[in-house]
Design a protein around this motif. Structure first.
Motif, PDB file in Angstrom:
ATOM      1  N   LEU A 130      -6.944  -0.241 -10.063  1.00 13.80           N
ATOM      2  CA  LEU A 130      -8.300   0.424  -8.615  1.00 13.80           C
ATOM      3  C   LEU A 130      -9.623   0.960  -9.293  1.00 13.80           C
ATOM      4  N   SER A 162       1.072  -1.082  -0.222  1.00 16.09           N
ATOM      5  CA  SER A 162      -0.044   0.320  -0.067  1.00 16.09           C
ATOM      6  C   SER A 162       0.567   1.445  -0.460  1.00 16.09           C
ATOM      7  N   THR A 163      -0.258   2.162  -0.270  1.00 18.22           N
ATOM      8  CA  THR A 163       1.014   2.886  -0.442  1.00 18.22           C
ATOM      9  C   THR A 163       1.120   3.987   1.513  1.00 18.22           C
ATOM     10  N   MET A 214       1.702  -4.635  -5.162  1.00 20.58           N
ATOM     11  CA  MET A 214       0.942  -3.317  -5.860  1.00 20.58           C
ATOM     12  C   MET A 214       0.737  -3.186  -7.519  1.00 20.58           C
ATOM     13  N   THR A 256       3.128   5.578  -6.610  1.00 25.87           N
ATOM     14  CA  THR A 256       1.878   4.147  -5.827  1.00 25.87           C
ATOM     15  C   THR A 256       0.861   4.590  -6.530  1.00 25.87           C
ATOM     16  N   GLU A 257       0.468   5.390  -7.070  1.00 21.82           N
ATOM     17  CA  GLU A 257      -1.159   5.168  -8.267  1.00 21.82           C
ATOM     18  C   GLU A 257      -0.240   6.016  -9.330  1.00 21.82           C
ATOM     19  N   GLN A 273      -2.355   0.819  -9.739  1.00 26.44           N
ATOM     20  CA  GLN A 273      -1.053   0.752  -9.413  1.00 26.44           C
ATOM     21  C   GLN A 273      -0.121   0.685  -9.894  1.00 26.44           C
TER      22      GLN A 273
END
Length: 461
Positions: A96, A47-48, A92, A203-204, A108
């Protein structure tokens, strides 16, 4: 490092932290000849928040951090020359959100290109950037990847609307928004894309996608000489034909394609082409392109509309690097990666071909010639010092030739360590601005140190 591992263990599970020799070895290299180097520890965030925590720990202990996708890079970007932590983003890997009405998707960084397109196909959509390798989208953004479809759709930088980035101190920012355009503030998307993990960890990513074309036609054309083939491409572009892909391979590369794919293509300079659009428009584009190519001496032209046949054609082109590797067991691959103005393309490719012949080293010329980007691929024996020296001199000649004509030392592979020696030559005083940006965002130089720019004397050359 024991203190770092102990600190990481307070929030990460044991299976997210690895000092296993095999795991470290897998993260010590990319796909080329660059010298390997082991990380001390590999971490696998989910995760972030966990990436932010890892960066806070790294900042506290002044530990170098190297982001890692799947290791398909070609200039040493993911090799941790100062050891420390490697952050592997393979866990990741979630798509999403798909906003089909906006032609956007949020992913991700560990999502791969093929994984995304498989999911998008259900919506009649596709993601355009196609570097050949099944790279992660985070890695593709980090290097500003492009590939075969750039001539029509643009590079990675053109597809990113927004990114979530974890900075060196663990803070989290967004670099854009969902709007198709904006005049607000500095263009942070453009700054972070192509930064190769030296300014932050992605991260995204929110990416632009496109509707799958109604009709697709692939084609293959052969020519009596390299010059004829390249000049044909230039004429097609000048004619305004909206071609989606146009790839060049020389005779040596066609030979490798035939061996690896069990095809029997003529051993001649060859263009692989693709056209996207509606049925009637495509026929006109195809006929016009064929007419132009015949004016430039095209002696064989064939087209494919069947999906399996088209895929077979492009698999041959995409697998070319692996064809060379399998055809020269024990050797390592070096790829030049220059891009020049279209007006300089023919002479640049001819020059590269002439210099390649002088080497007496196996290799060939290929590239995304529709946007002026081409590669010289050579297979070198790393145990042969003279051969390695000749290969590096060849690379430098190609780079300097491109720079003298207003081009760049890297059209799509990125800087890493392989193209770092040419940054001052290409950018001049602008390189000092880049160094100051690096210092401002990463004052302790922990994010992928030794890549793109040098900011202190810790850097290994």
């Amino acid at each position: 490092m024991e203190q770092v591992i102990q600190a990481l263990s307070t929030k990460l599970s044991s299976d997210q932290i690895s000092s296993n020799d095999t795991v470290k070895e897998l993260h010590s290299k990319d796909e080329t000849y660059h010298q390997t180097s082991l990380p001390d520890v590999v971490v696998f965030p989910k995760s972030t928040e966990e990436v932010s925590f890892i960066m806070e720990v790294a900042q506290k202990f002044q530990t170098p951090v190297t982001p890692f996708g799947v290791g398909t890079s070609l200039e040493g970007h993911v090799i941790p020359y100062q050891n420390g932590l490697t952050i592997d983003f393979s866990l990741m890997n979630q798509i999403l959100e798909i906003k089909e009405s906006d032609l956007l998707v949020k992913v991700q960084p560990g999502v791969t290109r093929e994984q995304l397109n498989k999911e998008l196909k259900k919506y009649g959509l596709f993601f355009t950037v196609d570097p050949g390798a099944n790279a992660t989208l985070g890695g593709m953004a980090a290097t500003n990847a492009s590939g075969t479809t750039t001539v029509k759709y643009g590079v990675m930088r053109d597809q990113v609307r927004d990114m979530e980035v974890v900075l060196a101190d663990g803070s989290v920012i967004h670099t854009g928004n969902l709007a198709a355009k904006s005049s607000s503030g500095y263009h942070l998307n453009g700054l972070f894309i192509g930064s190769e993990g030296t300014l932050g960890c992605f991260t995204e990513l929110t990416l632009q996608v496109y509707g799958i074309p109604e009709h697709i036609v692939a084609a293959r054309a052969t020519f009596p000489s390299l010059t004829n083939a390249i000049e044909a491409v230039t004429s097609i572009l000048h004619a305004g034909i909206p071609i989606a892909r146009v790839e060049f391979v020389d005779e040596a590369s066609v030979t490798q394609i035939n061996k690896f794919n069990e095809t029997n293509y003529p051993i001649k300079p060859t263009l692989f082409l693709e056209f996207h659009g509606n049925a009637s428009g495509l026929q006109e584009d195809l006929a016009f392109s064929q007419e132009i190519m015949q004016d430039h001496g095209c002696d064989n032209f064939s087209s494919e509309t069947d999906n399996a046949a088209r895929n077979h054609l492009w698999d041959a082109r995409h697998n070319l690097a692996y064809a060379y590797i399998h055809g020269h067991v024990g050797k390592k691959m070096m790829l030049t990666d220059v891009a020049v103005p279209i007006s300089e393309l023919a002479n640049s490719v001819i020059y590269a071909g002439e210099e390649l012949e002088k080497l007496n080293i196996p290799g060939g010329i290929l590239g995304h010639v529709g946007d002026g980007n081409f590669h010289s691929l050579i297979m070198i024996d790393m145990e042969n010092e003279e051969e390695v020296k000749k290969a590096k001199q060849f690379n430098e000649k190609i780079v300097r030739y491109a720079l003298e004509r207003g081009g760049t030392c890297t059209g799509e592979h990125g800087v890493g360590i392989g193209k770092k020696p040419y940054q001052r030559l290409e950018h001049g005083a602008a390189l000092d601005v880049m160094v100051n940006i690096k210092k401002a965002l990463d004052p302790n130089n922990i994010l992928n140190p030794a890549k793109i720019v040098d900011v202190d004397n810790r850097v290994n050359q």
